[in-house]
Motif scaffolding. Structure first.
Motif, PDB file in Angstrom:
ATOM      1  N   VAL A 596       0.850  -1.194   0.000  1.00 58.03           N
ATOM      2  CA  VAL A 596       0.000   0.000   0.000  1.00 58.03           C
ATOM      3  C   VAL A 596       0.884   1.243   0.000  1.00 58.03           C
ATOM      4  O   VAL A 596       0.634   2.199  -0.727  1.00 58.03           O
ATOM      5  CB  VAL A 596      -0.946   0.012   1.218  1.00 58.03           C
ATOM      6  N   ALA A 597       1.940   1.199   0.806  1.00 57.80           N
ATOM      7  CA  ALA A 597       2.846   2.342   0.865  1.00 57.80           C
ATOM      8  C   ALA A 597       3.437   2.613  -0.512  1.00 57.80           C
ATOM      9  O   ALA A 597       3.672   3.760  -0.886  1.00 57.80           O
ATOM     10  CB  ALA A 597       3.953   2.087   1.881  1.00 57.80           C
ATOM     11  N   GLY A 598       3.656   1.558  -1.278  1.00 61.76           N
ATOM     12  CA  GLY A 598       4.243   1.695  -2.610  1.00 61.76           C
ATOM     13  C   GLY A 598       3.378   2.488  -3.572  1.00 61.76           C
ATOM     14  O   GLY A 598       3.816   2.848  -4.653  1.00 61.76           O
ATOM     15  N   ARG A 599       2.116   2.745  -3.197  1.00 55.32           N
ATOM     16  CA  ARG A 599       1.247   3.553  -4.063  1.00 55.32           C
ATOM     17  C   ARG A 599       1.579   5.029  -3.934  1.00 55.32           C
ATOM     18  O   ARG A 599       1.081   5.842  -4.707  1.00 55.32           O
ATOM     19  CB  ARG A 599      -0.239   3.380  -3.706  1.00 55.32           C
ATOM     20  N   ALA A 600       2.351   5.394  -2.924  1.00 52.96           N
ATOM     21  CA  ALA A 600       2.606   6.821  -2.681  1.00 52.96           C
ATOM     22  C   ALA A 600       3.901   7.257  -3.346  1.00 52.96           C
ATOM     23  O   ALA A 600       4.871   6.517  -3.384  1.00 52.96           O
ATOM     24  CB  ALA A 600       2.692   7.094  -1.181  1.00 52.96           C
ATOM     25  N   GLY A 601       3.888   8.461  -3.853  1.00 50.30           N
ATOM     26  CA  GLY A 601       5.118   9.068  -4.347  1.00 50.30           C
ATOM     27  C   GLY A 601       5.685   8.392  -5.570  1.00 50.30           C
ATOM     28  O   GLY A 601       6.860   8.075  -5.640  1.00 50.30           O
ATOM     29  N   ARG A 602       4.821   8.120  -6.561  1.00 51.21           N
ATOM     30  CA  ARG A 602       5.323   7.511  -7.782  1.00 51.21           C
ATOM     31  C   ARG A 602       5.619   8.579  -8.818  1.00 51.21           C
ATOM     32  O   ARG A 602       5.934   8.274  -9.953  1.00 51.21           O
ATOM     33  CB  ARG A 602       4.315   6.488  -8.297  1.00 51.21           C
ATOM     34  N   GLY A 603       5.456   9.827  -8.435  1.00 53.85           N
ATOM     35  CA  GLY A 603       5.756  10.903  -9.372  1.00 53.85           C
ATOM     36  C   GLY A 603       6.984  11.659  -8.923  1.00 53.85           C
ATOM     37  O   GLY A 603       7.909  11.089  -8.334  1.00 53.85           O
ATOM     38  N   GLU A 604       6.968  12.955  -9.152  1.00 52.06           N
ATOM     39  CA  GLU A 604       8.117  13.796  -8.841  1.00 52.06           C
ATOM     40  C   GLU A 604       8.321  13.961  -7.339  1.00 52.06           C
ATOM     41  O   GLU A 604       9.432  13.975  -6.848  1.00 52.06           O
ATOM     42  CB  GLU A 604       7.895  15.195  -9.442  1.00 52.06           C
ATOM     43  N   ARG A 605       7.194  14.085  -6.605  1.00 53.10           N
ATOM     44  CA  ARG A 605       7.303  14.408  -5.187  1.00 53.10           C
ATOM     45  C   ARG A 605       7.353  13.150  -4.331  1.00 53.10           C
ATOM     46  O   ARG A 605       6.710  12.157  -4.630  1.00 53.10           O
ATOM     47  CB  ARG A 605       6.114  15.265  -4.772  1.00 53.10           C
ATOM     48  N   THR A 606       8.118  13.221  -3.253  1.00 53.12           N
ATOM     49  CA  THR A 606       8.223  12.092  -2.336  1.00 53.12           C
ATOM     50  C   THR A 606       6.892  11.859  -1.638  1.00 53.12           C
ATOM     51  O   THR A 606       6.204  12.798  -1.259  1.00 53.12           O
ATOM     52  CB  THR A 606       9.292  12.396  -1.267  1.00 53.12           C
ATOM     53  N   GLY A 607       6.547  10.598  -1.493  1.00 49.50           N
ATOM     54  CA  GLY A 607       5.278  10.276  -0.865  1.00 49.50           C
ATOM     55  C   GLY A 607       5.384  10.167   0.635  1.00 49.50           C
ATOM     56  O   GLY A 607       6.474  10.051   1.194  1.00 49.50           O
ATOM     57  N   GLU A 608       4.226  10.220   1.276  1.00 50.98           N
ATOM     58  CA  GLU A 608       4.181  10.129   2.723  1.00 50.98           C
ATOM     59  C   GLU A 608       3.095   9.117   3.083  1.00 50.98           C
ATOM     60  O   GLU A 608       2.033   9.107   2.489  1.00 50.98           O
ATOM     61  CB  GLU A 608       3.830  11.502   3.295  1.00 50.98           C
ATOM     62  N   VAL A 609       3.399   8.255   4.064  1.00 52.11           N
ATOM     63  CA  VAL A 609       2.456   7.224   4.445  1.00 52.11           C
ATOM     64  C   VAL A 609       2.199   7.308   5.939  1.00 52.11           C
ATOM     65  O   VAL A 609       3.134   7.377   6.729  1.00 52.11           O
ATOM     66  CB  VAL A 609       3.012   5.823   4.116  1.00 52.11           C
ATOM     67  N   PHE A 610       0.930   7.343   6.339  1.00 57.07           N
ATOM     68  CA  PHE A 610       0.567   7.300   7.750  1.00 57.07           C
ATOM     69  C   PHE A 610       0.016   5.933   8.075  1.00 57.07           C
ATOM     70  O   PHE A 610      -0.946   5.502   7.458  1.00 57.07           O
ATOM     71  CB  PHE A 610      -0.470   8.380   8.077  1.00 57.07           C
ATOM     72  N   VAL A 611       0.651   5.265   9.025  1.00 53.56           N
ATOM     73  CA  VAL A 611       0.189   3.946   9.434  1.00 53.56           C
ATOM     74  C   VAL A 611      -0.430   4.069  10.816  1.00 53.56           C
ATOM     75  O   VAL A 611       0.271   4.304  11.795  1.00 53.56           O
ATOM     76  CB  VAL A 611       1.362   2.948   9.478  1.00 53.56           C
ATOM     77  N   GLN A 612      -1.734   3.938  10.907  1.00 55.30           N
ATOM     78  CA  GLN A 612      -2.403   4.009  12.221  1.00 55.30           C
ATOM     79  C   GLN A 612      -2.461   2.603  12.809  1.00 55.30           C
ATOM     80  O   GLN A 612      -2.935   1.676  12.168  1.00 55.30           O
ATOM     81  CB  GLN A 612      -3.806   4.578  12.072  1.00 55.30           C
ATOM     82  N   THR A 613      -1.968   2.470  14.045  1.00 56.50           N
ATOM     83  CA  THR A 613      -1.912   1.132  14.631  1.00 56.50           C
ATOM     84  C   THR A 613      -1.945   1.159  16.156  1.00 56.50           C
ATOM     85  O   THR A 613      -1.509   2.129  16.780  1.00 56.50           O
ATOM     86  CB  THR A 613      -0.631   0.386  14.161  1.00 56.50           C
TER      87      THR A 613
END
Ligand code: ADP
Ligand code: ZN
Length: 743
Positions: A596-613
């Protein structure tokens, strides 16, 4: 080929043995191993597959076959050998294996080619003849003129539509001997009318080039190829490697299969393959569960006849009848959808490895999060390993932020679905016009309906789970058996007006987000919202072009999608899988978080992932946070070894079920006693225990778990024990080798 006098067949019903028949002289020419035939069986007839031709048979009272079904052999010798292996390994009769090996449309040969009428002038027609016809039958003349003008055969239906003339006129013309009608097979193309833009190969980076070379070397020496595991982080360009490897196979005049999980068989994926091999429209055949019977028939024949040399498809495409197979690619090899959950309970990745061995071809397994089994094989040298550590263009891996829900709960008091930090991040993206994905692996609005007075929950009458409330449908429904019920106003148990909704699913996430961000466009993608045909495609298209700001969804959105403008992914609850009674729970959580995290930031900008646990320090969460596959693998492997689980031991799970609880229990206990006698001490045999999901679809279920190193031997002993045991009629037994479903 010698004309066979006798044949040995497997009929389409599970009778656990093969039968011999004689072949009448008139049919002998056309029968071979792999042919489909109709044979007399008891006092009826049955369809069957020929597994051997014989010169003699010493069976008494042998009967002749009745007919040949379809055109020529449908199963090659290597595929037959594969069927035999599956039967032995998966502890299931070969008749059952055949059902998966051949699509129903081919087995039954009920659906044939779609025929259409084509027409053309029967001969040259001179002016005088035309003039005469005009006077006597003007409409026939008009039609004939249109046909002559076309100068090439045309579909009758199309011509009649264009000229607005009728069938009668056409028949009359044919009767005069002026036009010729011909019936021809036309193909039902599931992608008819779609255009695929041709793409050419990309310049590979060093890691990609090294991986491709490993595959190319294997293709060049097909005698003893080892499976190759391509472990590449999400976005490292694995698909590009597959495309170039397939090209290498085609250049050698051979063919290839690409397996993808059903949910990642998106238009996007198909397009990439069709586009790269666009030189021939037929080159790529696509197999998946949404094909109509006719389309499946045509795609199958396109493959069988050798016109399609690349097959892309879900699980059962591993049986695609390609000749001269050079390469099988299993993308996302860790995916559990490769495991079929009904007999034959095979795993397509493992079947691919065996088929590759039989057909002496190369098999490539690819994943960002390889299964423990495959990675273990790679570290022990059974498989080769190719590693891609970088995303293409040096794009950064996303930043992983862990949100400790225990703290949130203490601070924010109320139990909100989205933490303050995640809400801020969403607001920030909306402002910047970037997109967000929110992931929760649970459908519905509330996961249970409880009475705050008496504590009673609304359970499914057939299964031991609570019913889920679906607000849109305004009903309670069981996610296991599909049972639905009206929503009661008062508690049916105590009569009090004290019902409360507890827990939440995607539907509630969607409505909560929409409430907090009224200007944002929020859409949901799960099995409930995607019932309309094309809804999936449409939603993805809208998301891609930016018509959706926030996409909420289940695992449907976790896989393989590529959206450059998604810079934020929120995982609403990372603990859902962790607490299942399943030795793979940790592995699944790690994989899911990473994917799921791999879906973030596939373009120019770095992605950010929030994992609630609620379990921020569990290894799966921590290693996923660090993008540390090796670390996670090491600790998980130690746990598996300590507990004698795969990959160190194979497992077989036997489920005994019945509507009658006592009978199921008694049968399971008897079976354990018999197994104890039959199995040597090298195997680990568990007791008969109530399954975690004790009641399912009105059936009470008991589990027996067996483990051991020598799986073939264990399989055989289990089969023999079962064959000797008479079970009551209302007790069913299922054997699952290498099980993935432990509930
Ligand atoms: P993976 O399958 O590992 O997730 P993909 O093959 O989908 O990765 O690649 C991600 C993106 O990078 C795609 O848009 C692809 O076209 C692009 N890409 C892959 N390889 C290269 C390359 N060598 N040069 C430039 N772009 C590439
Ligand atoms: Zn149910």
């Amino acid at each position: 080929m010698m004309k066979p006098s006798y044949i040995r067949v497997v009929i389409d019903r599970a009778i656990h043995r093969q039968l011999d028949y004689s072949v009448p002289e008139t049919l002998a020419e056309r029968v071979d191993v792999g042919s489909r035939v109709r044979v007399p069986f008891r006092d009826k007839s049955a369809l069957a597959t020929v597994v051997a031709t014989l010169e003699q048979s010493n069976v008494g009272g042998i009967r002749p076959i009745e007919a040949i079904v379809g055109e020529g052999p449908v199963l090659s010798e290597p595929l037959l050998e594969l069927a035999k292996w599956m039967s032995a390994y998966y502890c299931c009769p070969i008749e059952t294996v055949m059902r998966s090996l051949l699509p129903q449309v081919i087995r039954k040969a009920e659906i044939g080619w779609k025929k259409q009428l084509f027409l053309q002038p029967a001969r040259k027609i001179d002016n005088e003849e035309f003039e005469n016809l005009r006077k006597r039958a003007p409409r026939q003349a008009e039609l004939l003129e249109a046909i002559v003008r076309l100068n090439s055969p045309i579909r009758a239906a199309e011509l009649l539509r264009k000229t607005s003339l009728d069938n009668q006129t056409l028949r009359a013309l044919a009767k005069r001997g002026l036009v010729e009608l011909r019936e021809e097979a036309v193909e039902r193309d599931p992608h008819a009318g779609e255009q695929f833009v041709a793409t050419s190969k990309l310049e590979l980076n060093a890691e990609q080039a090294a991986a491709l070379k490993q595959i190319a070397d294997a293709l060049a020496s097909p005698e003893n190829p080892r499976p190759i595991l391509v472990h590449g982080v999400t976005g490292s360009g694995k698909t590009e490697i597959y495309l170039q490897a397939i090209r290498a196979a085609l250049d050698r005049g051979r063919s290839a299969i690409v397996l993808v999980p059903e949910i990642s068989l998106t238009p996007q994926t198909v397009e990439r393959f069709k586009g790269r091999f666009a030189e021939a429209r037929d080159a790529v055949a696509v197999l998946h569960s949404h094909l109509s019977g006719g389309e499946r028939h045509d795609e199958w024949h396109k493959i069988h006849s050798g016109r399609a040399r690349i097959v892309i498809g879900a699980r059962s495409a591993v049986f695609a009848p390609l000749k001269n197979l050079a390469l099988i690619i299993v993308d996302e090899e860790h995916e559990t959808t490769y495991k079929q959950e009904e007999a034959p309970r095979y795993h397509a990745r493992d079947v691919a490895v065996v088929r590759a061995k039989i057909e002496k071809c190369t098999v490539v397994l690819g994943s960002a999060t390889p299964s423990l089994e495959s990675y273990h094989n790679a570290t022990t040298g059974k498989y080769e390993l190719a590693t891609l550590t970088q995303r293409v263009d040096e794009r950064q891996m996303p930043l992983m932020r862990i949100v400790d829900l225990r703290q949130v709960r203490r601070k924010e008091k109320t139990m909100s679905i989205l933490s303050e930090k995640l809400l801020q991040a969403i607001a920030d993206r909306l402002e910047k016009r970037e997109q967000t994905i929110l992931f929760l692996n649970r459908r519905g609005f509330s996961t249970s309906l409880l009475c705050s007075n008496c504590g009673e929950a609304r359970d499914c009458p057939n299964c031991s789970v609570a019913l889920t409330f679906h607000r849109h449908a305004a009903r309670l429904s069981c996610h296991l058996c599909g049972h639905t019920a009206a929503v009661p106003k008062k508690c049916p148990a105590c009569g009090q007006d004290a019902l409360i909704y507890a827990g939440f699913g995607t539907e509630k996430v969607e409505s909560t987000v929409a409430q907090i961000f009224p200007k944002a466009i929020v859409r949901r993608m799960d099995a409930d919202s995607m019932t309309r045909k094309d809804a999936y495609r449409e939603t993805l298209r809208n998301f891609r072009v930016g018509k959706i700001d926030i996409l909420v969804g289940t695992q449907m959105i976790a896989k393989g999608l590529h959206f450059p403008n998604v810079t934020l992914v929120g995982i609403i609850n990372a603990d859902l899988a962790l607490h299942l009674p399943d030795f793979r729970a940790g592995e699944r959580t790690f994989q899911l978080l990473t994917q799921v995290a791999g879906r973030a930031g596939r373009g120019e900008r770095t992605g950010e992932v929030f994992v609630q646990t609620y379990t921020p320090f569990s290894p799966s969460v921590q290693f996923a946070r660090q993008h540390d596959f090796a670390g996670y693998f090491q600790q998980e492997l130690e746990f598996r070894e300590r507990c004698d689980f795969p990959p160190f031991k194979h497992a077989i799970l036997i489920t005994v079920r019945s509507a009658h609880e006592g009978r199921a229990k008694l049968s399971a206990e008897t079976l354990v006693r018999r197994l104890k006698e039959a199995l040597g001490s090298e195997f680990i045999l568990g007791d008969a225990t109530p399954a975690p999901l004790q009641k399912l679809q009105g059936q009470f279920r008991f589990h027996i778990l067996l483990r051991g190193g020598a799986i073939m031997r264990l399989s055989r002993l289990v089969r023999e024990t079962l064959d000797k045991l008479p079970f009551p009629e209302d007790v069913a037994v299922a054997v699952d080798v290498d099980p993935y479903q432990l509930l």
